[in-house]
Design a protein around this motif. Structure first.
Motif, PDB file in Angstrom:
ATOM      1  N   THR A 177       0.827  -1.206   0.000  1.00  0.00           N
ATOM      2  CA  THR A 177       0.000   0.000   0.000  1.00  0.00           C
ATOM      3  C   THR A 177       0.864   1.260   0.000  1.00  0.00           C
ATOM      4  O   THR A 177       0.587   2.222  -0.733  1.00  0.00           O
ATOM      5  CB  THR A 177      -0.934   0.002   1.225  1.00  0.00           C
ATOM      6  OG1 THR A 177      -1.735  -1.190   1.214  1.00  0.00           O
ATOM      7  CG2 THR A 177      -1.853   1.213   1.204  1.00  0.00           C
ATOM      8  N   GLU A 178       1.932   1.256   0.798  1.00  0.00           N
ATOM      9  CA  GLU A 178       2.818   2.422   0.836  1.00  0.00           C
ATOM     10  C   GLU A 178       3.520   2.622  -0.499  1.00  0.00           C
ATOM     11  O   GLU A 178       3.719   3.765  -0.940  1.00  0.00           O
ATOM     12  CB  GLU A 178       3.836   2.281   1.963  1.00  0.00           C
ATOM     13  CG  GLU A 178       3.235   2.436   3.353  1.00  0.00           C
ATOM     14  CD  GLU A 178       2.448   3.722   3.517  1.00  0.00           C
ATOM     15  OE1 GLU A 178       2.965   4.803   3.132  1.00  0.00           O
ATOM     16  OE2 GLU A 178       1.299   3.654   3.998  1.00  0.00           O
ATOM     17  N   TRP A 179       3.895   1.534  -1.150  1.00  0.00           N
ATOM     18  CA  TRP A 179       4.537   1.661  -2.464  1.00  0.00           C
ATOM     19  C   TRP A 179       3.559   2.240  -3.488  1.00  0.00           C
ATOM     20  O   TRP A 179       3.955   3.016  -4.364  1.00  0.00           O
ATOM     21  CB  TRP A 179       5.073   0.295  -2.919  1.00  0.00           C
ATOM     22  CG  TRP A 179       6.261  -0.153  -2.121  1.00  0.00           C
ATOM     23  CD1 TRP A 179       7.198   0.639  -1.509  1.00  0.00           C
ATOM     24  CD2 TRP A 179       6.623  -1.502  -1.800  1.00  0.00           C
ATOM     25  NE1 TRP A 179       8.125  -0.126  -0.846  1.00  0.00           N
ATOM     26  CE2 TRP A 179       7.807  -1.444  -1.002  1.00  0.00           C
ATOM     27  CE3 TRP A 179       6.093  -2.753  -2.105  1.00  0.00           C
ATOM     28  CZ2 TRP A 179       8.448  -2.582  -0.519  1.00  0.00           C
ATOM     29  CZ3 TRP A 179       6.725  -3.894  -1.617  1.00  0.00           C
ATOM     30  CH2 TRP A 179       7.885  -3.808  -0.837  1.00  0.00           C
ATOM     31  N   LEU A 180       2.300   1.875  -3.369  1.00  0.00           N
ATOM     32  CA  LEU A 180       1.293   2.467  -4.260  1.00  0.00           C
ATOM     33  C   LEU A 180       1.166   3.970  -3.979  1.00  0.00           C
ATOM     34  O   LEU A 180       1.056   4.766  -4.924  1.00  0.00           O
ATOM     35  CB  LEU A 180      -0.056   1.780  -4.069  1.00  0.00           C
ATOM     36  CG  LEU A 180      -0.194   0.371  -4.650  1.00  0.00           C
ATOM     37  CD1 LEU A 180      -1.530  -0.240  -4.237  1.00  0.00           C
ATOM     38  CD2 LEU A 180      -0.072   0.388  -6.174  1.00  0.00           C
ATOM     39  N   CYS A 181       1.184   4.343  -2.707  1.00  0.00           N
ATOM     40  CA  CYS A 181       1.122   5.767  -2.363  1.00  0.00           C
ATOM     41  C   CYS A 181       2.315   6.518  -2.951  1.00  0.00           C
ATOM     42  O   CYS A 181       2.172   7.629  -3.488  1.00  0.00           O
ATOM     43  CB  CYS A 181       1.093   5.942  -0.842  1.00  0.00           C
ATOM     44  SG  CYS A 181      -0.439   5.401  -0.052  1.00  0.00           S
ATOM     45  N   GLU A 182       3.484   5.913  -2.847  1.00  0.00           N
ATOM     46  CA  GLU A 182       4.692   6.533  -3.395  1.00  0.00           C
ATOM     47  C   GLU A 182       4.585   6.666  -4.913  1.00  0.00           C
ATOM     48  O   GLU A 182       5.033   7.668  -5.491  1.00  0.00           O
ATOM     49  CB  GLU A 182       5.918   5.711  -3.017  1.00  0.00           C
ATOM     50  CG  GLU A 182       6.270   5.780  -1.537  1.00  0.00           C
ATOM     51  CD  GLU A 182       7.344   4.782  -1.143  1.00  0.00           C
ATOM     52  OE1 GLU A 182       7.947   4.154  -2.055  1.00  0.00           O
ATOM     53  OE2 GLU A 182       7.584   4.612   0.064  1.00  0.00           O
ATOM     54  N   GLN A 183       3.991   5.661  -5.566  1.00  0.00           N
ATOM     55  CA  GLN A 183       3.851   5.716  -7.020  1.00  0.00           C
ATOM     56  C   GLN A 183       2.906   6.841  -7.434  1.00  0.00           C
ATOM     57  O   GLN A 183       3.139   7.521  -8.437  1.00  0.00           O
ATOM     58  CB  GLN A 183       3.334   4.372  -7.553  1.00  0.00           C
ATOM     59  CG  GLN A 183       3.204   4.322  -9.076  1.00  0.00           C
ATOM     60  CD  GLN A 183       4.529   4.588  -9.776  1.00  0.00           C
ATOM     61  OE1 GLN A 183       5.555   4.024  -9.403  1.00  0.00           O
ATOM     62  NE2 GLN A 183       4.521   5.456 -10.775  1.00  0.00           N
ATOM     63  N   ILE A 184       1.858   7.045  -6.658  1.00  0.00           N
ATOM     64  CA  ILE A 184       0.950   8.152  -6.940  1.00  0.00           C
ATOM     65  C   ILE A 184       1.701   9.485  -6.875  1.00  0.00           C
ATOM     66  O   ILE A 184       1.600  10.324  -7.783  1.00  0.00           O
ATOM     67  CB  ILE A 184      -0.226   8.153  -5.939  1.00  0.00           C
ATOM     68  CG1 ILE A 184      -1.185   7.003  -6.245  1.00  0.00           C
ATOM     69  CG2 ILE A 184      -0.978   9.491  -5.977  1.00  0.00           C
ATOM     70  CD1 ILE A 184      -2.283   6.838  -5.221  1.00  0.00           C
ATOM     71  N   GLU A 185       2.458   9.672  -5.805  1.00  0.00           N
ATOM     72  CA  GLU A 185       3.202  10.927  -5.635  1.00  0.00           C
ATOM     73  C   GLU A 185       4.264  11.087  -6.718  1.00  0.00           C
ATOM     74  O   GLU A 185       4.482  12.184  -7.241  1.00  0.00           O
ATOM     75  CB  GLU A 185       3.833  10.955  -4.247  1.00  0.00           C
ATOM     76  CG  GLU A 185       2.798  11.024  -3.129  1.00  0.00           C
ATOM     77  CD  GLU A 185       3.373  10.789  -1.748  1.00  0.00           C
ATOM     78  OE1 GLU A 185       4.548  10.342  -1.659  1.00  0.00           O
ATOM     79  OE2 GLU A 185       2.669  11.045  -0.753  1.00  0.00           O
ATOM     80  N   ARG A 186       4.909   9.964  -7.086  1.00  0.00           N
ATOM     81  CA  ARG A 186       5.942  10.005  -8.111  1.00  0.00           C
ATOM     82  C   ARG A 186       5.337  10.336  -9.481  1.00  0.00           C
ATOM     83  O   ARG A 186       5.906  11.125 -10.259  1.00  0.00           O
ATOM     84  CB  ARG A 186       6.672   8.662  -8.155  1.00  0.00           C
ATOM     85  CG  ARG A 186       7.909   8.650  -9.036  1.00  0.00           C
ATOM     86  CD  ARG A 186       8.864   7.524  -8.651  1.00  0.00           C
ATOM     87  NE  ARG A 186       8.186   6.247  -8.458  1.00  0.00           N
ATOM     88  CZ  ARG A 186       8.120   5.601  -7.299  1.00  0.00           C
ATOM     89  NH1 ARG A 186       8.671   6.120  -6.213  1.00  0.00           N
ATOM     90  NH2 ARG A 186       7.503   4.442  -7.189  1.00  0.00           N
ATOM     91  N   THR A 187       4.173   9.758  -9.770  1.00  0.00           N
ATOM     92  CA  THR A 187       3.515  10.029 -11.051  1.00  0.00           C
ATOM     93  C   THR A 187       3.140  11.492 -11.177  1.00  0.00           C
ATOM     94  O   THR A 187       3.349  12.118 -12.222  1.00  0.00           O
ATOM     95  CB  THR A 187       2.248   9.153 -11.186  1.00  0.00           C
ATOM     96  OG1 THR A 187       2.613   7.778 -11.161  1.00  0.00           O
ATOM     97  CG2 THR A 187       1.510   9.452 -12.488  1.00  0.00           C
ATOM     98  N   GLU A 188       2.618  12.055 -10.091  1.00  0.00           N
ATOM     99  CA  GLU A 188       2.232  13.470 -10.117  1.00  0.00           C
ATOM    100  C   GLU A 188       3.470  14.359 -10.281  1.00  0.00           C
ATOM    101  O   GLU A 188       3.471  15.307 -11.082  1.00  0.00           O
ATOM    102  CB  GLU A 188       1.476  13.825  -8.841  1.00  0.00           C
ATOM    103  CG  GLU A 188       0.766  15.160  -8.911  1.00  0.00           C
ATOM    104  CD  GLU A 188      -0.166  15.380  -7.735  1.00  0.00           C
ATOM    105  OE1 GLU A 188      -1.160  16.097  -7.902  1.00  0.00           O
ATOM    106  OE2 GLU A 188       0.120  14.852  -6.642  1.00  0.00           O
ATOM    107  N   ALA A 189       4.543  14.030  -9.557  1.00  0.00           N
ATOM    108  CA  ALA A 189       5.770  14.826  -9.654  1.00  0.00           C
ATOM    109  C   ALA A 189       6.387  14.728 -11.054  1.00  0.00           C
ATOM    110  O   ALA A 189       6.823  15.736 -11.628  1.00  0.00           O
ATOM    111  CB  ALA A 189       6.777  14.356  -8.604  1.00  0.00           C
ATOM    112  N   ASN A 190       6.404  13.524 -11.608  1.00  0.00           N
ATOM    113  CA  ASN A 190       6.976  13.336 -12.946  1.00  0.00           C
ATOM    114  C   ASN A 190       6.166  14.065 -14.005  1.00  0.00           C
ATOM    115  O   ASN A 190       6.728  14.639 -14.946  1.00  0.00           O
ATOM    116  CB  ASN A 190       7.037  11.838 -13.288  1.00  0.00           C
ATOM    117  CG  ASN A 190       8.102  11.108 -12.506  1.00  0.00           C
ATOM    118  OD1 ASN A 190       8.982  11.727 -11.906  1.00  0.00           O
ATOM    119  ND2 ASN A 190       8.037   9.788 -12.502  1.00  0.00           N
TER     120      ASN A 190
END
Length: 198
Positions: A177-190
């Motif tokens: 779940t935390e990795w999914l949260c990180e992916q969301i933040e990474r996608t938005e930043a990218n």
């Protein structure tokens, strides 16, 4: 003539309970009729047979799961919503595993009402991601990532995997779940990194 008090909803609720007890693949109309204390023919006043019952069970599963997830999707910020949704999703699959299996039969059905239910279910995930400053296409990709990850983990867990004494399944799920949260933040930043350089 239909028995007084017997309705499609009561039949589906009884079928859901019986499926959890015996397994959805073992569900028969005769056993369902016995559980409701009616003759099998009475069921046909409300359903066209076992194929329609399977459709209604999938519909019931979606309704119950959407009720379970409904409050989580509107939590803010989005990562907090995802943590709540993931926990609720897994709890539903643990508590009602046969209904969860029924829901996974959805692609086999073309019932218009069920197709609409399926779209509403998918829209829940997109709604959770709506506050993100991303185009609709990116939110759909993230929604698919989340749904497929949760389903994959839960399906493997149900099949008997993740029993190593070296790592608890609950902790692994929290990390996923935390990795999914990180992916969301990474996608938005990218995404914003790309647009800022255009």
């Amino acid at each position: 003539m239909a028995r007084k008090g017997l309705s499609r909803d009561t039949i589906v609720d009884a079928a859901a309970a019986l499926a959890e007890e015996k397994g959805i693949e073992n569900l028969t109309l005769r056993e369902l009729a016995d559980a409701l204390d009616v003759k099998p023919a009475s069921l046909y006043n409300h359903l066209q047979g076992l194929p329609e019952l399977n459709v209604r069970l999938a519909e019931c599963a979606l309704d119950r799961l959407m009720d379970t997830l409904g409050q989580a999707v509107d939590i803010r910020p989005v990562p907090a919503a995802l943590r709540a949704l993931a926990a609720a999703y897994r709890s539903f699959a643990h508590e009602q595993p046969q209904l969860y299996r029924a829901m996974m039969l959805l692609p086999q059905f073309s019932d218009p009402g069920l197709v609409a239910h399926k779209q509403a279910f998918m829209d829940l995930f997109v709604r959770m991601l709506a506050p993100l400053d991303l185009p609709a296409e990116e939110r759909v990709h993230l929604s698919r990532l989340i749904r497929s990850t949760l389903h994959g983990y839960i399906s493997m867990e149900a099949a008997g995997f993740f029993r190593s004494p070296l790592a608890a399944a609950d902790e692994s799920f929290e990390r996923v779940t935390e990795w999914l949260c990180e992916q969301i933040e990474r996608t938005e930043a990218n995404y914003h990194g790309r647009t800022n350089h255009q």
